[in-house]
Write a protein that holds these residues in place. Structure first.
Motif, PDB file in Angstrom:
ATOM      1  N   HIS A 196       0.844  -1.187   0.000  1.00  0.00           N
ATOM      2  CA  HIS A 196       0.000   0.000   0.000  1.00  0.00           C
ATOM      3  C   HIS A 196       0.884   1.244   0.000  1.00  0.00           C
ATOM      4  O   HIS A 196       2.036   1.192   0.430  1.00  0.00           O
TER       5      HIS A 196
ATOM      6  N   ALA B  62      -1.760   4.490   6.211  1.00  0.00           N
ATOM      7  CA  ALA B  62      -1.995   3.917   7.538  1.00  0.00           C
ATOM      8  C   ALA B  62      -1.173   4.595   8.621  1.00  0.00           C
ATOM      9  O   ALA B  62      -1.370   4.325   9.804  1.00  0.00           O
TER      10      ALA B  62
ATOM     11  N   PRO C 151      -7.976  -6.286  11.422  1.00  0.00           N
ATOM     12  CA  PRO C 151      -8.817  -6.698  10.286  1.00  0.00           C
ATOM     13  C   PRO C 151      -9.851  -5.621   9.937  1.00  0.00           C
ATOM     14  O   PRO C 151     -10.158  -5.395   8.764  1.00  0.00           O
TER      15      PRO C 151
ATOM     16  N   GLU D 276      -8.180  -3.061   7.763  1.00  0.00           N
ATOM     17  CA  GLU D 276      -7.939  -3.593   6.414  1.00  0.00           C
ATOM     18  C   GLU D 276      -9.220  -3.556   5.588  1.00  0.00           C
ATOM     19  O   GLU D 276      -9.224  -3.150   4.432  1.00  0.00           O
ATOM     20  N   GLN D 277     -10.298  -3.974   6.227  1.00  0.00           N
ATOM     21  CA  GLN D 277     -11.573  -4.055   5.531  1.00  0.00           C
ATOM     22  C   GLN D 277     -12.121  -2.657   5.220  1.00  0.00           C
ATOM     23  O   GLN D 277     -12.749  -2.431   4.186  1.00  0.00           O
TER      24      GLN D 277
ATOM     25  N   TRP E 146      -8.783  -0.746   2.501  1.00  0.00           N
ATOM     26  CA  TRP E 146      -8.174  -1.218   1.247  1.00  0.00           C
ATOM     27  C   TRP E 146      -9.216  -1.763   0.291  1.00  0.00           C
ATOM     28  O   TRP E 146     -10.053  -2.579   0.656  1.00  0.00           O
TER      29      TRP E 146
ATOM     30  N   GLY F 104      -5.444  -3.253  -3.075  1.00  0.00           N
ATOM     31  CA  GLY F 104      -4.419  -2.628  -2.228  1.00  0.00           C
ATOM     32  C   GLY F 104      -4.427  -1.116  -2.300  1.00  0.00           C
ATOM     33  O   GLY F 104      -3.673  -0.457  -1.603  1.00  0.00           O
TER      34      GLY F 104
ATOM     35  N   THR G 154      -6.840   2.584  -2.235  1.00  0.00           N
ATOM     36  CA  THR G 154      -7.923   3.121  -1.408  1.00  0.00           C
ATOM     37  C   THR G 154      -8.409   4.408  -2.064  1.00  0.00           C
ATOM     38  O   THR G 154      -7.844   4.842  -3.073  1.00  0.00           O
TER      39      THR G 154
END
Lengths: 398, 398
Positions: free
Chosen positions: A54, A59, A228, A231-232, A235, A244, A246
């Motif tokens: 990414h 992040a 998680p 991530e959900q 991405w 990967g 956004t």
């Protein structure tokens, strides 16, 4: 000076050999050049690898300083030309984030290591109107509809490309912006620039969420990077090239500090639904306590009011859908008068699915609307990261 | 909300008790609140005592972030009223530099410790036209004459009062500016604001002189704080009230980066008379080597050219008279286009005696004039510092 080779042509890549930072992926160190320096030491700086699955800044915590530059493509720039720009930008990113001058850097000494420099780039909706790209638009990537409280200015809205450049040090940010905008000149010209700042370090030197210029802790409800849930939320998985990646929403929100300051402290806290001192929900004691949206006080009134910002922006009010939001404070001066505000940045896999329902609900009822006005709006698809053998945007343009 | 007491009236001084930093003079530590924090640690921050014989920021290194605000006195503000403002500002300075909210602070959580916050204040020439102050004007404190290369804009020039607020952290700067401008509202209104930044930390975390946006090391020729030379250069001795004070010249200098970048690197170095890599004079090898203004190359040409900036600004060209200069980089955006420049700050005991001859000589011949344009100019008398029992400006207004 016309008719003579420019300094860039003459000087070329000579500055690029000045430094020797080891760039291997992950956080890297300047081991050769500065043996006495601790990465966690005086400057608070470090180097953040430009490589990864990414784009690395997404992040990461908000940088202390950042600039966003939106550019529009020049007439005739097609998919192939955009690919050339992205390869050029990739080489700039690799060099500058490592503390080395960009290729042909005209001020190589302003490339400085150990300042946590990151560069994030993205594509606005109109890029996906270019021949060869129309079938590859990420779902939901459209300019946002105008909300009833919006007072959008074209000067702060839209754009075909975005650069989001952040660092611990403003000189590094300004130098990187200058280099990358100059390299873009044959392809695209800037249409707006927004400069912001954030303090994510407490008085004790430890990381904190940070505060906007209303004084509110801003960003407490975010999913935590690495989980998680994060991530959900963040991405994207499709279309294929965008796995990967956004999407980024940029909203320039003017804050009316003068009328806000006329409120009592408890009125301010009721509007937000959180305590000013700690950012804790009015139903809790610590910043990250879960909101109790059902709790009522002795008079039977909801402790976190129906129109409190924290309630309306909570994921449980949004069918469980979250966003990952980060702010940058801004000030904008005209002569002696100053506008203050927040550059609101939201990252999510799908703007239409995650962000838009939230935005509509806040527009309809958020108590904070009385003291906030959105004056700019833009959306971008941020492609996935790149590896040393590749370049940024290659999956779309290569 | 009309007719109701404001939040400031209700909340009053309640926020002021939130923190307990020990302020004793000199550099102080946040020992009670943050035992695990090293003053030389993560943030690079510390607290700088507001007290002293001199205003403390004058001799200190350039802050990472700074804002200058110039204000004009409202009609009817006399010597006594100006004294009330200075006492109010003094209480703001004492609180905010210690990481405590200002009295009646409307956003007390934005007052943050350990960020090296400093506040410097001064009086413009018109203050000394107020009844009771006409005999007390420091010698040579007059607006500068317009130089032939100047393109002054009123929007960046003049002012009756100045605040120069600096810190490691921009949120702290913005908060302090807001608080002090708000407290000044019954007395004075802002006429210009300039925001700047400086990087005085090398990649290895050690202090460096810093560079302007041309990429030049900027400020190498300064007298070193603590030396007799510095004391003699900077601090005024008369009139009586002004002993321990100094004068500040603010020049907003636009840099034409595009035409500068068209030069070769050696052309750039000839214009300055110093090496870009280290800031060393062209006749030396290290930044602080003394200039050899007589040395000639094999062709008999002066190594540091007749019109080189380093020669013309050298104290030996100015009858030995020095100044103490510090820069702040700035960028100023209009839509997609950006102006870059330097907020040039010069401190000296006597503007007319020390600064003006230098300015005139640079205006007449400085090679850098081709790429620089001064667009703003202002001068201020910075009163001496204050002790815990006194207030800033008391010697003049008390």
């Amino acid at each position: 000076m016309t008719g003579r080779p420019s300094r860039r042509q003459l000087f070329g890549y000579a500055g690029a050999a000045a430094a020797g930072a080891a760039v291997t992926g992950g956080v890297v160190s300047l081991t050769e050049g500065a043996p006495s320096h601790s990465l966690e030491g005086d400057t608070g700086g470090r180097e953040i690898s430009p490589y990864g699955v990414h784009q690395p800044a997404v992040a990461a915590a908000s940088p202390k300083h950042a600039e966003l530059v939106a550019l529009n493509l020049l007439d005739g720039v097609d998919k192939a030309a955009l690919g050339r720009l992205m390869r050029l930008w990739t080489s700039d990113i690799v060099a500058l984030t490592s503390g080395r001058p960009a290729p042909g850097d005209t001020a190589p000494e302003l490339a400085l290591g150990n300042v946590s420099l990151t560069v994030t780039a993205g594509f606005g909706p109109r890029v996906f109107a270019l021949p060869g790209l129309t079938a590859r638009r990420p779902r939901g990537l459209d300019e946002l509809p105008v909300m009833s409280h919006d007072r959008l200015q074209t000067a702060w809205s839209g754009g075909d490309l975005v650069l989001l450049i952040g660092a611990e040090d403003p000189v590094s940010v300004v130098h990187t912006v200058r280099r990358m905008v100059a390299d873009a000149a044959p392809f695209a010209r800037p249409v707006w620039r927004q400069t912001g700042f954030w303090n994510g370090t407490g008085s004790d030197g430890k990381p904190v969420t940070g505060r906007n210029l209303f004084g509110q802790v801003d960003g407490s409800g975010n999913p935590a990077p690495g989980t998680p849930e994060f991530e959900q939320t963040v991405w994207s998985a499709e279309p294929d090239w965008f796995a990967g990646g956004t999407t980024l929403v940029v909203r320039r929100i003017k804050l009316d500090l003068d009328t806000w300051d006329e409120l009592t402290r408890s009125e301010q806290e009721r509007a937000v639904g959180r305590k000013l001192s700690t950012g804790a929900p009015l139903t809790g004691t610590a910043e990250h306590d879960e909101l109790d949206l059902e709790r009522r006080d002795a008079d039977g009134r909801l402790v976190i009011a129906e129109n409190a910002h924290a309630r309306l922006s909570h994921h449980s009010s949004n069918d469980g859908r979250r966003i990952f939001r980060k702010g940058l404070n801004y000030v904008h001066d005209t002569g002696g008068s100053r506008e203050s505000g927040l550059i609101f940045l939201s990252y999510q896999a799908d703007i239409a699915g995650q962000f838009l329902p939230l935005l509509a609900r806040l527009d309809a009822a958020d108590a904070l609307n009385e003291w906030t006005t959105t004056i700019g709006s833009a959306v971008f698809a941020l492609p996935p990261g790149f590896q040393p053998t590749g370049w940024l945007g290659q999956e779309l343009l290569g």
